[in-house]
Design an enzyme around this catalytic site. Structure first.
Site, PDB file in Angstrom:
ATOM      1  N   SER A 127      -7.976  -2.563   3.607  1.00 46.28           N
ATOM      2  CA  SER A 127      -8.017  -1.903   4.917  1.00 46.28           C
ATOM      3  C   SER A 127      -9.347  -1.195   5.107  1.00 46.28           C
ATOM      4  O   SER A 127     -10.127  -1.030   4.169  1.00 46.28           O
ATOM      5  CB  SER A 127      -6.884  -0.887   5.015  1.00 46.28           C
ATOM      6  N   LYS A 128      -9.551  -0.760   6.338  1.00 47.99           N
ATOM      7  CA  LYS A 128     -10.773  -0.027   6.666  1.00 47.99           C
ATOM      8  C   LYS A 128     -10.886   1.209   5.787  1.00 47.99           C
ATOM      9  O   LYS A 128     -11.970   1.593   5.356  1.00 47.99           O
ATOM     10  CB  LYS A 128     -10.716   0.352   8.148  1.00 47.99           C
ATOM     11  N   ARG A 129      -9.733   1.823   5.500  1.00 45.45           N
ATOM     12  CA  ARG A 129      -9.766   3.040   4.682  1.00 45.45           C
ATOM     13  C   ARG A 129     -10.299   2.769   3.269  1.00 45.45           C
ATOM     14  O   ARG A 129     -10.985   3.602   2.693  1.00 45.45           O
ATOM     15  CB  ARG A 129      -8.376   3.675   4.608  1.00 45.45           C
TER      16      ARG A 129
ATOM     17  N   GLY B  64     -12.531   0.593   2.544  1.00 44.27           N
ATOM     18  CA  GLY B  64     -13.979   0.481   2.706  1.00 44.27           C
ATOM     19  C   GLY B  64     -14.615   1.865   2.768  1.00 44.27           C
ATOM     20  O   GLY B  64     -15.614   2.135   2.097  1.00 44.27           O
ATOM     21  N   ASP B  65     -14.013   2.747   3.557  1.00 44.10           N
ATOM     22  CA  ASP B  65     -14.560   4.111   3.686  1.00 44.10           C
ATOM     23  C   ASP B  65     -14.513   4.819   2.334  1.00 44.10           C
ATOM     24  O   ASP B  65     -15.450   5.495   1.935  1.00 44.10           O
ATOM     25  CB  ASP B  65     -13.747   4.924   4.710  1.00 44.10           C
TER      26      ASP B  65
END
Ligand code: GLU
Length: 504
Positions: free
Chosen positions: A259-261, A263-264
């Site tokens: 998920s994007k999280r 990546g962050d």
């Protein structure tokens, strides 16, 4: 019978930036289309207006074009089976939903969202299906007259599919084999709403049929919808396309979908291009802006869930087109490894010639306001290219060729800068700057003489010299740096280092 031309489609919904899993789906479709001499279509599935995000469609198109994924037909290039945006095809879906209503495979339902909410809260496993539909407000329980009256009065309704009871539905998946599902586990999904909009399921089937799609290659998250889609094809009396559901991309650590999280949290992009959220203004990083070559990005995505059957990892798009096959797509999820992603870029960077790298680096230097001679930059590139994964890292590895250090690494200075370091490197510098020839070899020879004469070790001098020229203990062979910065700059840096470090 002649075999129909392969026609595949990538059918994203414009609900935000395209996830790299979506790019991989588009890529696998593209590889198959090109290999088979077929057609690749871009269809925008925007029936759910509540999830529409401005800019998302343009973002999707730009991302795929950056990746080099080309379309034969689609929302941005047109084609004989358009329009290719579902909101522009509303008029088509009405006639098909009517066909299902007429044949008894669909029915009107008037239950309000509130009615259904109450049912869900009082019956935890409530599902609108063959076991409940006859107790609800729909055209199966109301008379024809009542239904007509409600519709004429403008009462909101939905059209639901009538899933047959007690049937085993088989989905032949090209990756997973035969998947069997009991129809009693499926609910009577909404196909159409009284605002004239179809839902994903209806629009998707109608469009795949009308656009003559032969293979539906999409993410695993759509596998649960496949039995319903198979049924719809049957209700319409159409031949279903072949299905292939691709494995999920998994988090680098732990379980679950990437998920994007993640990546962050772990510092890598999950989107192809940088994305600015139109509502919050939040910026998400992209592969393009992080310095990835599109060829490297495509190569690494291709191998997330597929392999060529050999150990070969570096594959050009032409090789991918030649070697790709759905048989070699894995059933299980593919774990994303951010370090491996960088490795791919490094391999592509190393395939560039020094001239190509120099050209890219000159551009970056001029953005930083540095005008350097191409011949000099080319020498720098040759010295440091093996230490970097990205073009912008060339700067981190070589800035000292272009500008003097403005500070000195404290820890390194404490250890390496001695009371006599200043006078020693000052002496050595005068000798170097007056040499007739100013080359790496002549400098190295001069250093040797100097060490013998002064009876000091290499470390004593060269660490202090490195501190003066670069400001820390990093960097390539020092005399390579010195020859490229030149005599004058060397003298300036050494003078400055002595006055700063001797006074600390
Ligand atoms: N619109 C769906 C999506 O956003 C497409 C699913 C399919 O390919 O059938 O992924």
């Amino acid at each position: 019978m002649s075999i129909p031309k392969v026609r595949v489609r990538f059918a994203p919904s414009p609900t935000g930036p395209l996830h790299i899993g979506g790019v991989r789906t588009a890529l696998y479709n593209y590889l198959l289309a090109r290999q088979m001499g077929g057609d690749m279509i871009l269809r925008i599935e925007d029936t759910d207006q509540t999830r529409f995000v401005p800019g998302a469609e343009a973002y999707i198109i730009e991302s795929l074009s950056w990746c080099g994924i080309q379309f034969d037909e689609g929302v941005h290039v047109g084609g004989p089976y358009g329009p290719y945006r579902q909101s522009d095809r509303k008029h088509l879906y009405i006639q098909y939903v009517q066909q299902l209503l007429d044949s008894g495979h669909a029915y009107y339902a008037f239950d309000t969202p509130d009615d259904l909410e109450v049912l869900r809260s009082t019956h935890p496993n409530f599902q609108y299906d063959s076991s409940t539909r006859l107790g609800l407000r729909n055209s199966l329980t109301l008379s024809e007259g009542e239904v007509k009256q409600l519709i004429d009065a403008g009462t909101p309704y939905v059209v639901r599919v009538r899933i047959p009871a007690g049937e085993e539905i088989r989905v032949n998946d090209l990756i997973r084999g035969e998947v069997r599902v009991q129809s009693s586990t499926l609910d009577d999904k909404v196909l159409f709403k009284s605002d004239g909009m179809p839902t994903y399921h209806l629009a998707n089937i109608v469009d795949d049929h009308l656009m003559l799609i032969t293979h539906v290659i999409r993410g695993e998250e759509w596998l649960p919808s496949a039995p319903l889609h198979i049924l719809l094809y049957r209700f319409f009396g159409w031949q279903a396309p072949q299905f292939a559901h691709l494995p999920l991309l998994l988090k680098p650590d732990g379980n679950g979908k990437l998920s994007k999280r993640d990546g962050d949290r772990l510092g890598f992009p999950v989107f192809p291009l940088r994305w600015t959220d139109p509502k919050t203004g939040d910026i998400s990083s992209g592969y393009r802006e992080s310095g990835y070559y599109p060829e490297a990005f495509i190569n690494l995505l291709a191998l997330l869930g597929w392999n060529p059957g050999t150990d070969q990892e570096i594959l050009s798009i032409d090789e991918l087109i030649r070697l790709f096959s759905l048989d070699r797509v894995n059933k299980s999820g593919a774990r994303f490894d951010p370090e491996k992603a960088k490795w791919f870029n490094q391999q592509y960077l190393r395939m560039q010639t020094n001239d190509e790298l120099t050209e890219s680096f000159l551009l970056l230097l001029s953005e930083k306001g540095i005008q350097a001679k191409p011949e000099m930059v080319k020498k720098v590139v040759a010295l440091v290219k093996d230490r970097v994964n990205f073009i912008n890292e060339l700067w981190d590895q070589s800035w000292f060729f272009f500008t003097a250090p403005n500070s000195y690494d404290e820890g390194f200075a404490k250890k390496r800068w001695k009371a006599d370091s200043g006078s020693l490197i000052s002496d050595l510098t005068s000798r170097m700057t007056t040499l007739k020839e100013f080359t790496t070899e002549s400098l190295d020879t001069e250093i040797q003489h100097f060490l013998e004469e002064k009876q000091v070790g290499m470390g004593a001098i060269m660490n202090a010299m490195r501190l003066a020229v670069i400001g820390s203990g990093m960097g390539p062979h020092l005399t390579e740096v010195i020859t490229l910065i030149g005599r004058e700059e060397l003298a300036i840096r050494v003078r400055r280092a002595i006055s700063t470090l001797n006074n600390q």
